[in-house]
Design a protein around this motif. Structure first.
Motif, short mmCIF file in Angstrom:
data_model
loop_
_atom_site.label_atom_id
_atom_site.label_comp_id
_atom_site.label_asym_id
_atom_site.label_seq_id
_atom_site.Cartn_x
_atom_site.Cartn_y
_atom_site.Cartn_z
N LEU A 91 0.84 -1.12 -0.09
CA LEU A 91 0.12 0.02 -0.04
C LEU A 91 0.87 1.07 -0.12
O LEU A 91 0.18 2.06 -0.11
CB LEU A 91 -1.01 0.04 1.15
N LYS A 92 2.24 1.25 0.29
CA LYS A 92 3.08 2.39 0.01
C LYS A 92 3.32 2.75 -1.40
O LYS A 92 3.21 4.05 -1.51
CB LYS A 92 4.36 1.97 0.49
N PHE A 93 2.99 1.98 -2.19
CA PHE A 93 3.13 2.12 -3.72
C PHE A 93 2.32 1.85 -4.66
O PHE A 93 2.25 2.26 -5.82
CB PHE A 93 4.15 1.22 -4.35
N ALA A 94 1.01 1.36 -4.07
CA ALA A 94 -0.14 0.91 -4.82
C ALA A 94 -1.20 0.81 -4.18
O ALA A 94 -1.35 0.99 -2.71
CB ALA A 94 0.00 -0.38 -5.70
N GLY A 105 -13.74 -9.00 -12.79
CA GLY A 105 -14.61 -9.73 -13.87
C GLY A 105 -14.94 -10.81 -13.55
O GLY A 105 -16.03 -11.45 -14.57
N LYS A 106 -14.69 -11.38 -12.38
CA LYS A 106 -15.30 -12.70 -12.19
C LYS A 106 -16.32 -12.63 -11.12
O LYS A 106 -16.35 -11.78 -10.21
CB LYS A 106 -14.14 -13.65 -11.89
N ASN A 107 -17.42 -13.64 -10.98
CA ASN A 107 -18.14 -13.71 -9.73
C ASN A 107 -17.35 -13.72 -8.53
O ASN A 107 -16.40 -14.40 -8.42
CB ASN A 107 -19.05 -14.94 -9.86
N GLY A 108 -17.88 -13.03 -7.45
CA GLY A 108 -17.21 -12.84 -6.13
C GLY A 108 -16.88 -11.36 -5.92
O GLY A 108 -17.36 -10.37 -6.79
N ASN A 109 -16.40 -11.18 -4.85
CA ASN A 109 -16.38 -9.81 -4.10
C ASN A 109 -14.83 -9.45 -4.44
O ASN A 109 -13.97 -9.79 -3.66
CB ASN A 109 -16.68 -9.95 -2.73
N PHE A 110 -14.59 -8.66 -5.46
CA PHE A 110 -13.07 -8.20 -5.69
C PHE A 110 -12.68 -7.08 -4.93
O PHE A 110 -13.24 -6.04 -4.94
CB PHE A 110 -12.90 -7.92 -7.14
N CYS A 111 -11.92 -7.25 -3.73
CA CYS A 111 -11.74 -6.25 -2.75
C CYS A 111 -10.32 -5.48 -2.84
O CYS A 111 -9.45 -6.19 -2.92
CB CYS A 111 -11.99 -6.92 -1.27
N VAL A 112 -10.41 -4.25 -2.75
CA VAL A 112 -9.13 -3.40 -2.89
C VAL A 112 -9.23 -2.32 -1.71
O VAL A 112 -10.08 -1.78 -1.55
CB VAL A 112 -9.19 -2.56 -4.32
N ALA A 113 -7.83 -2.37 -1.21
CA ALA A 113 -7.68 -1.12 -0.32
C ALA A 113 -6.61 -0.31 -0.68
O ALA A 113 -5.78 -0.37 -1.69
CB ALA A 113 -7.13 -1.89 1.11
N GLY A 114 -6.89 0.99 -0.32
CA GLY A 114 -5.90 2.02 -0.39
C GLY A 114 -5.69 2.90 0.44
O GLY A 114 -6.44 3.25 1.34
N HIS A 115 -4.59 3.59 0.46
CA HIS A 115 -4.49 4.65 1.82
C HIS A 115 -4.72 6.17 1.23
O HIS A 115 -5.02 6.47 0.06
CB HIS A 115 -2.84 4.81 2.00
N ARG A 116 -4.91 6.89 2.48
CA ARG A 116 -5.11 8.25 2.19
C ARG A 116 -4.23 9.21 3.02
O ARG A 116 -4.35 9.13 4.59
CB ARG A 116 -6.62 8.60 2.67
#
Length: 199
Positions: A91-94, A105-116
């Motif tokens: 999460l430092k760089f992306a 694009g696939k069934n399921g919960n695509f979860c993404v985290a990011g800093h502020r």
């Protein structure tokens, strides 16, 4: 006494400048690394598009440097690489994909985290500007997937059920809120609306 005060004042100025220069240097390094991740992954996507049909399938979702895709949110002028894993280093760089959750694009919960934050990972600083109906795009080696925001909520960090699997293709974006206070989590949920596969 006056000479000591002058020396002390000068020392404070030098320390302040060192902190500012250090923070600026870190920010430049983070920007350079993120831009490199994006360029390398875009090159991989282009290679995939130009590959013969017999070669399709030889490249997996992981891509270069652990990148699983590119996240694009036009509403907040964001284009950022999605790293595999939501650990502090990633999460430092992306922004980071929660391991074990769905894939783009696939069934399921695509979860993404990011800093502020000021220095590391400012990618989700404007996530609070999103509204219901806004578009989010994820581009991967397998295709481009367009999601539409259907839910925005603020929850406590303990409310991890937002990461639960779904039967349809959804996406969950997670970041801290309020900005730089981080007592809660801002959750943006989106549903797959359109996909364009390369294989």
């Amino acid at each position: 006494m006056g000479k000591k005060l002058k020396i002390f004042g000068l020392a404070l100025i030098i320390i302040g400048l060192a902190i500012i220069i250090g923070a600026f240097s870190i920010k430049l390094f983070v920007m350079h690394k993120q831009n490199t991740m994006i360029k390398n992954y875009e090159k991989k996507i282009e290679e995939r598009k130009n590959a013969k049909k017999t070669d399709v399938g030889k490249t997996d979702d992981s891509g270069d440097m652990g990148v699983v895709g590119l996240l694009k949110i036009p509403k907040i002028d964001l284009k950022v690489a999605i790293g595999e894993g939501a650990d502090l280093e990633t999460l430092k760089f992306a922004v980071g994909h929660f391991k074990g959750t769905g894939m783009p694009g696939k069934n399921g919960n695509f979860c993404v985290a990011g800093h502020r934050s000021y220095i590391y990972g400012e990618y989700f600083n404007r996530l609070n500007e999103l509204k219901i109906g806004d578009e989010i795009t994820v581009e991967t080696l397998n295709g481009e997937y367009k999601y539409k925001v259907y839910s925005i909520q603020v929850v406590l960090p303990s409310h991890t059920e937002v990461l639960n699997p779904t039967t349809d293709a959804t996406m969950t974006l997670v970041t801290c809120t309020p900005l730089r206070v981080a007592t809660h989590r801002l959750i943006v949920k989106a549903r797959l609306e359109k996909s364009k596969n390369l294989n």
